[in-house]
Enzyme design. Sequence first.
Site, PDB file in Angstrom:
ATOM      1  N   HIS A  97      40.770  50.024  33.074  1.00  0.00           N
ATOM      2  CA  HIS A  97      41.295  50.906  34.111  1.00  0.00           C
ATOM      3  C   HIS A  97      42.175  51.986  33.506  1.00  0.00           C
ATOM      4  O   HIS A  97      42.474  52.000  32.322  1.00  0.00           O
ATOM      5  CB  HIS A  97      42.049  50.121  35.203  1.00  0.00           C
ATOM      6  CG  HIS A  97      43.415  49.671  34.829  1.00  0.00           C
ATOM      7  ND1 HIS A  97      44.327  49.192  35.749  1.00  0.00           N
ATOM      8  CD2 HIS A  97      44.062  49.619  33.635  1.00  0.00           C
ATOM      9  CE1 HIS A  97      45.452  48.867  35.142  1.00  0.00           C
ATOM     10  NE2 HIS A  97      45.319  49.112  33.874  1.00  0.00           N
ATOM     11  N   HIS A 118      42.130  44.965  30.484  1.00  0.00           N
ATOM     12  CA  HIS A 118      42.991  43.802  30.721  1.00  0.00           C
ATOM     13  C   HIS A 118      42.106  42.569  30.894  1.00  0.00           C
ATOM     14  O   HIS A 118      40.972  42.678  31.385  1.00  0.00           O
ATOM     15  CB  HIS A 118      43.826  43.972  31.994  1.00  0.00           C
ATOM     16  CG  HIS A 118      44.900  44.990  31.879  1.00  0.00           C
ATOM     17  ND1 HIS A 118      46.088  44.772  31.206  1.00  0.00           N
ATOM     18  CD2 HIS A 118      44.981  46.261  32.346  1.00  0.00           C
ATOM     19  CE1 HIS A 118      46.843  45.851  31.282  1.00  0.00           C
ATOM     20  NE2 HIS A 118      46.199  46.782  31.969  1.00  0.00           N
ATOM     21  N   ASP A 137      33.697  42.307  36.589  1.00  0.00           N
ATOM     22  CA  ASP A 137      33.726  41.877  35.180  1.00  0.00           C
ATOM     23  C   ASP A 137      32.996  42.878  34.280  1.00  0.00           C
ATOM     24  O   ASP A 137      31.875  43.286  34.578  1.00  0.00           O
ATOM     25  CB  ASP A 137      33.097  40.486  35.040  1.00  0.00           C
ATOM     26  CG  ASP A 137      33.348  39.888  33.657  1.00  0.00           C
ATOM     27  OD1 ASP A 137      34.457  40.094  33.111  1.00  0.00           O
ATOM     28  OD2 ASP A 137      32.443  39.215  33.132  1.00  0.00           O
ATOM     29  N   HIS A 138      33.686  43.264  33.195  1.00  0.00           N
ATOM     30  CA  HIS A 138      33.162  44.234  32.228  1.00  0.00           C
ATOM     31  C   HIS A 138      32.866  45.591  32.868  1.00  0.00           C
ATOM     32  O   HIS A 138      31.981  46.318  32.410  1.00  0.00           O
ATOM     33  CB  HIS A 138      31.931  43.684  31.487  1.00  0.00           C
ATOM     34  CG  HIS A 138      32.309  42.651  30.463  1.00  0.00           C
ATOM     35  ND1 HIS A 138      32.699  41.386  30.821  1.00  0.00           N
ATOM     36  CD2 HIS A 138      32.396  42.704  29.120  1.00  0.00           C
ATOM     37  CE1 HIS A 138      33.000  40.703  29.733  1.00  0.00           C
ATOM     38  NE2 HIS A 138      32.827  41.482  28.689  1.00  0.00           N
ATOM     39  N   GLU A 153      47.675  40.273  35.542  1.00  0.00           N
ATOM     40  CA  GLU A 153      47.158  41.369  34.709  1.00  0.00           C
ATOM     41  C   GLU A 153      47.460  41.088  33.234  1.00  0.00           C
ATOM     42  O   GLU A 153      46.696  41.474  32.349  1.00  0.00           O
ATOM     43  CB  GLU A 153      47.792  42.701  35.138  1.00  0.00           C
ATOM     44  CG  GLU A 153      47.111  43.899  34.513  1.00  0.00           C
ATOM     45  CD  GLU A 153      47.593  45.202  35.114  1.00  0.00           C
ATOM     46  OE1 GLU A 153      46.839  45.810  35.891  1.00  0.00           O
ATOM     47  OE2 GLU A 153      48.735  45.600  34.829  1.00  0.00           O
ATOM     48  N   HIS A 196      41.773  51.551  29.193  1.00  0.00           N
ATOM     49  CA  HIS A 196      42.114  50.382  28.365  1.00  0.00           C
ATOM     50  C   HIS A 196      41.794  49.159  29.218  1.00  0.00           C
ATOM     51  O   HIS A 196      41.641  49.265  30.434  1.00  0.00           O
ATOM     52  CB  HIS A 196      43.597  50.407  27.969  1.00  0.00           C
ATOM     53  CG  HIS A 196      44.476  50.318  29.157  1.00  0.00           C
ATOM     54  ND1 HIS A 196      44.788  51.411  29.925  1.00  0.00           N
ATOM     55  CD2 HIS A 196      45.059  49.256  29.769  1.00  0.00           C
ATOM     56  CE1 HIS A 196      45.529  51.038  30.938  1.00  0.00           C
ATOM     57  NE2 HIS A 196      45.714  49.720  30.891  1.00  0.00           N
ATOM     58  N   CYS A 248      49.421  52.521  30.608  1.00  0.00           N
ATOM     59  CA  CYS A 248      48.328  52.335  31.564  1.00  0.00           C
ATOM     60  C   CYS A 248      47.754  53.662  32.025  1.00  0.00           C
ATOM     61  O   CYS A 248      46.759  53.699  32.742  1.00  0.00           O
ATOM     62  CB  CYS A 248      48.774  51.485  32.751  1.00  0.00           C
ATOM     63  SG  CYS A 248      48.639  49.711  32.426  1.00  0.00           S
TER      64      CYS A 248
HETATM   65 NI    NI Z   1      46.757  48.695  32.404  1.00  0.00          NI
END
Ligand code: NI
Length: 137
Positions: free
Chosen positions: A16, A43, A81-82, A126, A41, A35
Amino acid sequence: MPKVTVHRKAHFNAAHRLYRKDWSDEKNTAVFGKCSNPNFHGHNYDLEVSVTGEIDKETGFVMDLSILRKLIKEEVEEAFDHKNLNVEVAEFKEVNPTAENISVVIYDKLRTKINRNLDLSIKLYETPRNFVTYSGN
Ligand code: NI
């Protein structure tokens, strides 16, 4: 009948970026820090879904956990996911994919599929130390 809470854990990895188009790069970095990296990047999100209700007299269950497992797989894992949440997930096209907003989206998706007699609560990690909870209020 006593009210009991059953829990199911799940996991997904997703990328995200937190930013607002209407803010400058400087302001985005000041508010969202790392972020806000323009290149996104990832998580490792850990999810706990909790369902509270009376024990069913016939089955002895509050909710069949294999049904809950399938729901989470279909509604959350397969959707997120992914994925790059900003780019690939419709709910975050105009909404910042913060843990707060992700927990609300997960809640709303699951709420429509779970019997109204049952209370639903979402806990989303997160990072191992940062997590949010949402129960629809
Ligand atoms: Ni982040």
